[in-house]
Design a protein around this motif. Structure first.
Motif, PDB file in Angstrom:
ATOM      1  N   ASP A  67      52.775  35.914  52.346  1.00 35.74           N
ATOM      2  CA  ASP A  67      53.362  35.121  51.171  1.00 35.74           C
ATOM      3  C   ASP A  67      52.746  34.826  49.967  1.00 35.74           C
ATOM      4  O   ASP A  67      54.008  33.936  49.132  1.00 35.74           O
ATOM      5  CB  ASP A  67      53.698  33.272  51.828  1.00 35.74           C
ATOM      6  CG  ASP A  67      51.612  33.074  52.039  1.00 35.74           C
ATOM      7  OD1 ASP A  67      51.046  34.428  52.417  1.00 35.74           O
ATOM      8  OD2 ASP A  67      51.248  31.933  52.201  1.00 35.74           O
ATOM      9  N   THR A  68      51.999  35.613  49.376  1.00 33.08           N
ATOM     10  CA  THR A  68      51.764  35.519  48.106  1.00 33.08           C
ATOM     11  C   THR A  68      51.663  36.284  47.594  1.00 33.08           C
ATOM     12  O   THR A  68      51.947  36.966  46.115  1.00 33.08           O
ATOM     13  CB  THR A  68      49.986  35.495  47.776  1.00 33.08           C
ATOM     14  OG1 THR A  68      49.898  36.847  48.800  1.00 33.08           O
ATOM     15  CG2 THR A  68      48.859  34.583  49.254  1.00 33.08           C
ATOM     16  N   TYR A  69      52.505  37.702  47.639  1.00 34.67           N
ATOM     17  CA  TYR A  69      52.740  38.545  47.098  1.00 34.67           C
ATOM     18  C   TYR A  69      54.548  39.450  48.071  1.00 34.67           C
ATOM     19  O   TYR A  69      53.424  39.431  49.182  1.00 34.67           O
ATOM     20  CB  TYR A  69      51.905  39.820  46.674  1.00 34.67           C
ATOM     21  CG  TYR A  69      52.084  40.516  45.634  1.00 34.67           C
ATOM     22  CD1 TYR A  69      52.758  39.992  44.046  1.00 34.67           C
ATOM     23  CD2 TYR A  69      52.052  42.423  46.276  1.00 34.67           C
ATOM     24  CE1 TYR A  69      52.468  41.211  43.535  1.00 34.67           C
ATOM     25  CE2 TYR A  69      51.276  42.852  44.699  1.00 34.67           C
ATOM     26  CZ  TYR A  69      52.637  42.880  43.698  1.00 34.67           C
ATOM     27  OH  TYR A  69      52.084  43.717  42.642  1.00 34.67           O
ATOM     28  N   SER A  70      54.950  40.115  47.118  1.00 28.58           N
ATOM     29  CA  SER A  70      56.169  40.541  47.522  1.00 28.58           C
ATOM     30  C   SER A  70      56.327  42.222  47.734  1.00 28.58           C
ATOM     31  O   SER A  70      55.375  42.342  46.459  1.00 28.58           O
ATOM     32  CB  SER A  70      57.593  39.640  47.729  1.00 28.58           C
ATOM     33  OG  SER A  70      57.934  40.121  46.205  1.00 28.58           O
ATOM     34  N   PHE A  71      57.013  42.618  48.712  1.00 31.46           N
ATOM     35  CA  PHE A  71      57.381  44.470  48.076  1.00 31.46           C
ATOM     36  C   PHE A  71      57.914  44.622  46.897  1.00 31.46           C
ATOM     37  O   PHE A  71      57.599  45.044  46.050  1.00 31.46           O
ATOM     38  CB  PHE A  71      57.652  44.955  49.725  1.00 31.46           C
ATOM     39  CG  PHE A  71      56.874  45.635  50.394  1.00 31.46           C
ATOM     40  CD1 PHE A  71      55.905  46.515  49.996  1.00 31.46           C
ATOM     41  CD2 PHE A  71      57.765  45.083  51.765  1.00 31.46           C
ATOM     42  CE1 PHE A  71      55.059  46.650  51.190  1.00 31.46           C
ATOM     43  CE2 PHE A  71      56.228  44.981  52.623  1.00 31.46           C
ATOM     44  CZ  PHE A  71      55.649  45.974  52.152  1.00 31.46           C
ATOM     45  N   ASP A  72      58.937  43.570  46.911  1.00 23.88           N
ATOM     46  CA  ASP A  72      59.482  43.440  45.571  1.00 23.88           C
ATOM     47  C   ASP A  72      59.262  43.277  44.316  1.00 23.88           C
ATOM     48  O   ASP A  72      59.133  43.993  43.405  1.00 23.88           O
ATOM     49  CB  ASP A  72      60.696  42.712  45.020  1.00 23.88           C
ATOM     50  CG  ASP A  72      62.145  42.805  46.688  1.00 23.88           C
ATOM     51  OD1 ASP A  72      62.040  44.101  46.566  1.00 23.88           O
ATOM     52  OD2 ASP A  72      62.712  41.471  46.865  1.00 23.88           O
ATOM     53  N   GLN A  73      58.404  42.578  43.854  1.00 23.91           N
ATOM     54  CA  GLN A  73      57.215  42.004  42.784  1.00 23.91           C
ATOM     55  C   GLN A  73      56.345  43.313  43.037  1.00 23.91           C
ATOM     56  O   GLN A  73      55.862  43.394  42.078  1.00 23.91           O
ATOM     57  CB  GLN A  73      56.478  40.784  43.227  1.00 23.91           C
ATOM     58  CG  GLN A  73      55.694  40.414  42.632  1.00 23.91           C
ATOM     59  CD  GLN A  73      56.252  40.453  40.290  1.00 23.91           C
ATOM     60  OE1 GLN A  73      57.213  39.272  40.571  1.00 23.91           O
ATOM     61  NE2 GLN A  73      56.517  40.612  39.812  1.00 23.91           N
ATOM     62  N   MET A  74      55.650  43.740  43.784  1.00 32.95           N
ATOM     63  CA  MET A  74      54.583  45.176  44.305  1.00 32.95           C
ATOM     64  C   MET A  74      55.479  45.989  43.190  1.00 32.95           C
ATOM     65  O   MET A  74      54.500  46.710  42.471  1.00 32.95           O
ATOM     66  CB  MET A  74      54.168  45.359  45.550  1.00 32.95           C
ATOM     67  CG  MET A  74      53.461  46.107  45.372  1.00 32.95           C
ATOM     68  SD  MET A  74      52.795  46.899  47.090  1.00 32.95           S
ATOM     69  CE  MET A  74      52.330  45.173  47.817  1.00 32.95           C
ATOM     70  N   ALA A  75      56.588  46.375  43.864  1.00 31.09           N
ATOM     71  CA  ALA A  75      57.268  47.400  43.354  1.00 31.09           C
ATOM     72  C   ALA A  75      57.632  47.738  41.278  1.00 31.09           C
ATOM     73  O   ALA A  75      57.531  48.150  40.898  1.00 31.09           O
ATOM     74  CB  ALA A  75      58.874  47.754  43.286  1.00 31.09           C
ATOM     75  N   ALA A  76      58.410  46.177  41.555  1.00 31.80           N
ATOM     76  CA  ALA A  76      57.923  45.712  40.064  1.00 31.80           C
ATOM     77  C   ALA A  76      56.747  45.677  38.770  1.00 31.80           C
ATOM     78  O   ALA A  76      56.785  45.991  38.022  1.00 31.80           O
ATOM     79  CB  ALA A  76      58.772  44.513  39.133  1.00 31.80           C
ATOM     80  N   ASP A  77      55.798  45.483  39.371  1.00 42.04           N
ATOM     81  CA  ASP A  77      54.427  45.538  38.876  1.00 42.04           C
ATOM     82  C   ASP A  77      53.704  47.181  39.052  1.00 42.04           C
ATOM     83  O   ASP A  77      53.359  47.688  37.985  1.00 42.04           O
ATOM     84  CB  ASP A  77      53.519  44.707  39.717  1.00 42.04           C
ATOM     85  CG  ASP A  77      53.646  43.387  39.119  1.00 42.04           C
ATOM     86  OD1 ASP A  77      54.508  43.099  38.621  1.00 42.04           O
ATOM     87  OD2 ASP A  77      52.860  42.371  40.057  1.00 42.04           O
TER      88      ASP A  77
END
Length: 188
Positions: A67-77
């Motif tokens: 709930d603190t971090y998504s795979f989508d955000q990880m891919a963007a980062d």
């Protein structure tokens, strides 16, 4: 191997610390982030591949704190390769119990390749050393903190080695270190 503390690694450390804020190792007061940093440091002795090291810092977020971090955000980062590595060592939380999740993880690990195997073995090696240190202090009470008892833990760490070792180059030094800790666990 000496790794530079790049801005990308610093960003991954910050994300791990933020996502694991208030999260502790099972049955202890040790902040959870110490585990993933330890896993990254173990892996850094065998690779300077920054994607692998970033994945070492982020992989447990998806199991423990999704709930603190998504795979989508990880891919963007951090890019799609980091996401692939993290997915390679993330247990399927939709499966009904510890054994089903463990069996699925092992089936995937057997085919995952050397990068995922290195992350997995680094993680499990740190877990083994932590379990053995805690066992010295707590004895058999230690097993109460886990979803599976001593015999299941012994089985699990044995099977991880059996699945990961063929993925790594022959004579990989982490395998020998892991095997030494595994023998201690099996002797308990």
């Amino acid at each position: 191997m000496s790794i530079p503390l790049t801005s990308r690694l610093q960003q991954a450390i910050t994300q791990a610390a933020t996502s694991h804020d208030g999260h502790y190792r099972k049955g202890s007061t040790k902040p959870y982030v110490t585990h993933v940093v330890s896993v990254m440091l173990i892996a850094s002795e065998y690779t300077d591949d920054e994607d692998i090291l970033v994945a070492c810092l982020l992989y447990d977020i998806m199991e423990d704190r999704p709930d603190t971090y998504s795979f989508d955000q990880m891919a963007a980062d951090f890019g799609p390769r980091v996401v692939d590595l993290v997915q390679g060592v993330t247990k399927d939380s939709t499966l009904p119990d510890w054994r089903a999740r463990s069996d699925a993880y092992l089936a995937h690990l057997r085919q995952a390749g050397p990068d995922v195997a290195l992350i997995s073995l680094s993680d499990k090696y740190h877990n083994l050393t932590s379990i053995l240190a805690d066992y010295e202090q707590l004895g058999d009470v230690l097993w109460e903190r886990f979803n599976a008892g001593k015999a299941d833990q012994q089985w699990w760490y044995t099977m991880v080695l059996a699945a990961a070792e063929p993925q790594l180059p022959d004579g990989h030094p982490l395998v020998a270190c892991y095997r030494e800790q595994l023998q201690k666990l099996q002797g308990l």
